[in-house]
Motif scaffolding. Sequence first.
Motif, mmCIF file in Angstrom:
data_model
loop_
_atom_site.group_PDB
_atom_site.id
_atom_site.type_symbol
_atom_site.label_atom_id
_atom_site.label_comp_id
_atom_site.label_asym_id
_atom_site.label_seq_id
_atom_site.Cartn_x
_atom_site.Cartn_y
_atom_site.Cartn_z
ATOM 1 N N LYS B 52 0.821 -1.219 0.000
ATOM 2 C CA LYS B 52 0.000 0.000 0.000
ATOM 3 C C LYS B 52 0.851 1.264 0.000
ATOM 4 O O LYS B 52 0.350 2.363 0.241
ATOM 5 N N ARG B 53 2.122 1.112 -0.186
ATOM 6 C CA ARG B 53 2.992 2.283 -0.137
ATOM 7 C C ARG B 53 2.771 3.189 -1.349
ATOM 8 O O ARG B 53 2.364 2.730 -2.411
ATOM 9 N N GLU B 54 3.089 4.428 -1.156
ATOM 10 C CA GLU B 54 2.998 5.368 -2.281
ATOM 11 C C GLU B 54 4.407 5.681 -2.766
ATOM 12 O O GLU B 54 5.372 5.554 -2.018
ATOM 13 N N GLY B 55 4.506 6.096 -4.007
ATOM 14 C CA GLY B 55 5.815 6.465 -4.560
ATOM 15 C C GLY B 55 6.634 5.253 -4.957
ATOM 16 O O GLY B 55 6.097 4.192 -5.270
ATOM 17 N N VAL B 56 7.967 5.421 -4.895
ATOM 18 C CA VAL B 56 8.871 4.351 -5.341
ATOM 19 C C VAL B 56 8.897 3.227 -4.315
ATOM 20 O O VAL B 56 8.993 3.476 -3.110
ATOM 21 N N HIS B 57 8.775 2.021 -4.793
ATOM 22 C CA HIS B 57 8.771 0.870 -3.889
ATOM 23 C C HIS B 57 10.138 0.196 -3.899
ATOM 24 O O HIS B 57 10.595 -0.282 -4.920
ATOM 25 N N PHE B 58 10.774 0.185 -2.741
ATOM 26 C CA PHE B 58 12.074 -0.473 -2.638
ATOM 27 C C PHE B 58 11.896 -1.884 -2.091
ATOM 28 O O PHE B 58 10.923 -2.186 -1.410
ATOM 29 N N GLU B 59 12.889 -2.691 -2.397
ATOM 30 C CA GLU B 59 12.899 -4.053 -1.848
ATOM 31 C C GLU B 59 13.129 -3.978 -0.340
ATOM 32 O O GLU B 59 13.759 -3.034 0.152
ATOM 33 N N ALA B 60 12.591 -4.920 0.388
ATOM 34 C CA ALA B 60 12.779 -4.947 1.842
ATOM 35 C C ALA B 60 14.258 -5.076 2.162
ATOM 36 O O ALA B 60 14.942 -5.918 1.594
ATOM 37 N N PHE B 103 0.527 5.902 12.860
ATOM 38 C CA PHE B 103 1.128 4.639 13.294
ATOM 39 C C PHE B 103 0.576 3.459 12.482
ATOM 40 O O PHE B 103 1.342 2.578 12.064
ATOM 41 N N ASN B 104 -0.709 3.477 12.247
ATOM 42 C CA ASN B 104 -1.311 2.376 11.470
ATOM 43 C C ASN B 104 -0.743 2.322 10.053
ATOM 44 O O ASN B 104 -0.475 1.238 9.519
ATOM 45 N N ALA B 105 -0.546 3.500 9.484
ATOM 46 C CA ALA B 105 0.048 3.554 8.141
ATOM 47 C C ALA B 105 1.491 3.021 8.191
ATOM 48 O O ALA B 105 1.936 2.288 7.288
ATOM 49 N N PHE B 106 2.192 3.393 9.277
ATOM 50 C CA PHE B 106 3.577 2.915 9.452
ATOM 51 C C PHE B 106 3.604 1.388 9.578
ATOM 52 O O PHE B 106 4.472 0.713 9.026
ATOM 53 N N LEU B 107 2.590 0.907 10.299
ATOM 54 C CA LEU B 107 2.477 -0.541 10.511
ATOM 55 C C LEU B 107 2.338 -1.298 9.185
ATOM 56 O O LEU B 107 2.880 -2.388 9.013
ATOM 57 N N LYS B 108 1.597 -0.666 8.259
ATOM 58 C CA LYS B 108 1.316 -1.331 6.990
ATOM 59 C C LYS B 108 2.550 -1.464 6.094
ATOM 60 O O LYS B 108 2.518 -2.205 5.114
ATOM 61 N N LYS B 109 3.587 -0.703 6.424
ATOM 62 C CA LYS B 109 4.729 -0.773 5.525
ATOM 63 C C LYS B 109 6.025 -1.301 6.166
ATOM 64 O O LYS B 109 7.044 -1.415 5.491
ATOM 65 N N ILE B 110 5.954 -1.648 7.462
ATOM 66 C CA ILE B 110 7.180 -2.130 8.135
ATOM 67 C C ILE B 110 7.790 -3.329 7.395
ATOM 68 O O ILE B 110 8.967 -3.349 7.077
ATOM 69 N N SER B 111 6.941 -4.308 7.118
ATOM 70 C CA SER B 111 7.468 -5.534 6.509
ATOM 71 C C SER B 111 7.756 -5.392 5.023
ATOM 72 O O SER B 111 8.302 -6.315 4.414
ATOM 73 N N LEU B 112 7.358 -4.261 4.472
ATOM 74 C CA LEU B 112 7.725 -4.019 3.067
ATOM 75 C C LEU B 112 9.059 -3.292 2.983
ATOM 76 O O LEU B 112 9.820 -3.478 2.036
ATOM 77 N N ASP B 113 9.320 -2.472 4.023
ATOM 78 C CA ASP B 113 10.584 -1.741 4.046
ATOM 79 C C ASP B 113 11.718 -2.555 4.657
ATOM 80 O O ASP B 113 12.878 -2.374 4.297
#
Lengths: 416, 140
Positions: B52-60, B103-113
Amino acid sequence: MSNQQKYITITHYKEREFYFLNYAIQTKDGFISKEIEQFHESDKEKFIERIKSLQIEFPNNQVVSISLVANQSIHQEQDRNRASAEIFPHNFVIQDKIDVGTIPTTLYFSPFAVLYQQYKDGLSDELKLLIGYFDRKLFMMFATSDKIHQSWTIGTRGLTEKQIAERVYKSMQAYYKISYSFADHLDMLVSDESPKLLKVLREELSLHIDLTQNSIHNLLHDMASSDEKAKNSYIKTFKKIESIKEKEEPKKSDKQDAFERKQVLDEKLDDIKLLHDEKKGLLETVKGMFSSSPSEGTFMIRSLTSTLPLFTVFAMGGFFHLQNEEISNKLSLKDSQIMAQHTNLELAEISDNVFLAMGKNAELKKATLSTKKIDIKGIVWGIEPLKNSLNEVYANGKFDIKPLENFMTEFTFKSK
Amino acid sequence: MNKIKTISLMSKVWFVVALLILLLWVIPTMVSFYKKQKVYDKKIEELQVLDKREGVHFEAKVFHIGVFKKDAGRYFSTVEVDSIANNSYAVKIVMEKSQVQVFNAFLKKISLDYAVALEDNLLFKEINDSMSVKMVLKPY
């Protein structure tokens, strides 16, 4: 005797960038060799012309050459796809191709054939190592009177005499490992003068070495002097010397001719007899199947060629194995990531829902949220709206309220 | 046929061994690789849906305390990360109560980052008009 009647042998060979040419008049008492001529490889045409002019001058001739390539060896069986010559029953010299090119040649020998011819009378039941030193290569063969057991070709260019002697010794050791037989006698035929090599070989190997020194031309003249010797030739459709001799000596009596034929036949029968006497043990047969007669160049090439499919398969297998491992690891990471992401999204959604449900009706003091259950505690302002909201998210959850001393009401909610 | 007959026994043995290795090892490994490759491509697609990230998506990237603290520090007033047993990290984030959505938004991207999995347990607690959240991250 006119030139038309004289039987001559024209010998040539190439060493490095030079062709060496010689011819000899064959007589009953041996051959009379003429002067050696030398041609640079850039003068190949002149060299060929000279051979042709000699052939015109002496129509009764044989043009004799020798293969000095390293990729030749002695095998137990004939290889019909490669140039091969029987030098002894069940011993064939085999090389990839005839390398004389366009140069006229009617007889073409291997150093192994020349070497065998030179020493065959001295062979016995005892294993003997015969070495021919031609063009800085050692053509080695382990032989007894009934057959040649193994052959090697060792290049010596750039090696010291001591290194050559060491390689000869290593070859003997290598042969011992496969046959448990050690040659304690060595005969050596050298085409160049190399007293130092002989001295070092004698010192290093502590062996008695019988040395024969002769030029390649003389050895070839000798090989082409009679049909019996010439039969060990690579070129099978060579001109028969016997028929030439008949032309050479038209007055020869039939009786003598018949005697000579019988002699040849007897020798051939002796060879056949030896062939039948040869008893192959099982071990010998198995060893024969797996052992080759490696010459310096061909052994490596043939081994590599025969194992090429295996190497290719291993390389492919190795490549795909590594790729498989890599993709497995990546897949495992993606699985973990997907699982983690599902959990995170779910937790974020739960958190969103809980805070949304409380809205302005409550204030959170403490909460434990997981995908399986929630346990929250806080201060409530609107009991019923909060209860309904939470029950919408978690049906049948346990909602409790507790009045506090400060006239506030505490709520707790636990999902089932 | 004659050519086959003239091939030495050793060469034939090597050929048969090579053929067996090809059939028993190489081809199954190859098939397995291509199957996994296909599954991997599907996983990538699945993950793209979950991203659900916006912008450029980097590999974890590999989890690193310093980097994580710096990243999280851009959104929250206090970020504490402690290494705990079982190769895990206890994370405590303190934020204003109004930042729960962040925080919820941060939660959604922890495992993607980061290559980390979040333990299925979030502990919210009110501290002096702020909200603290405790969670455990485990690198995979």
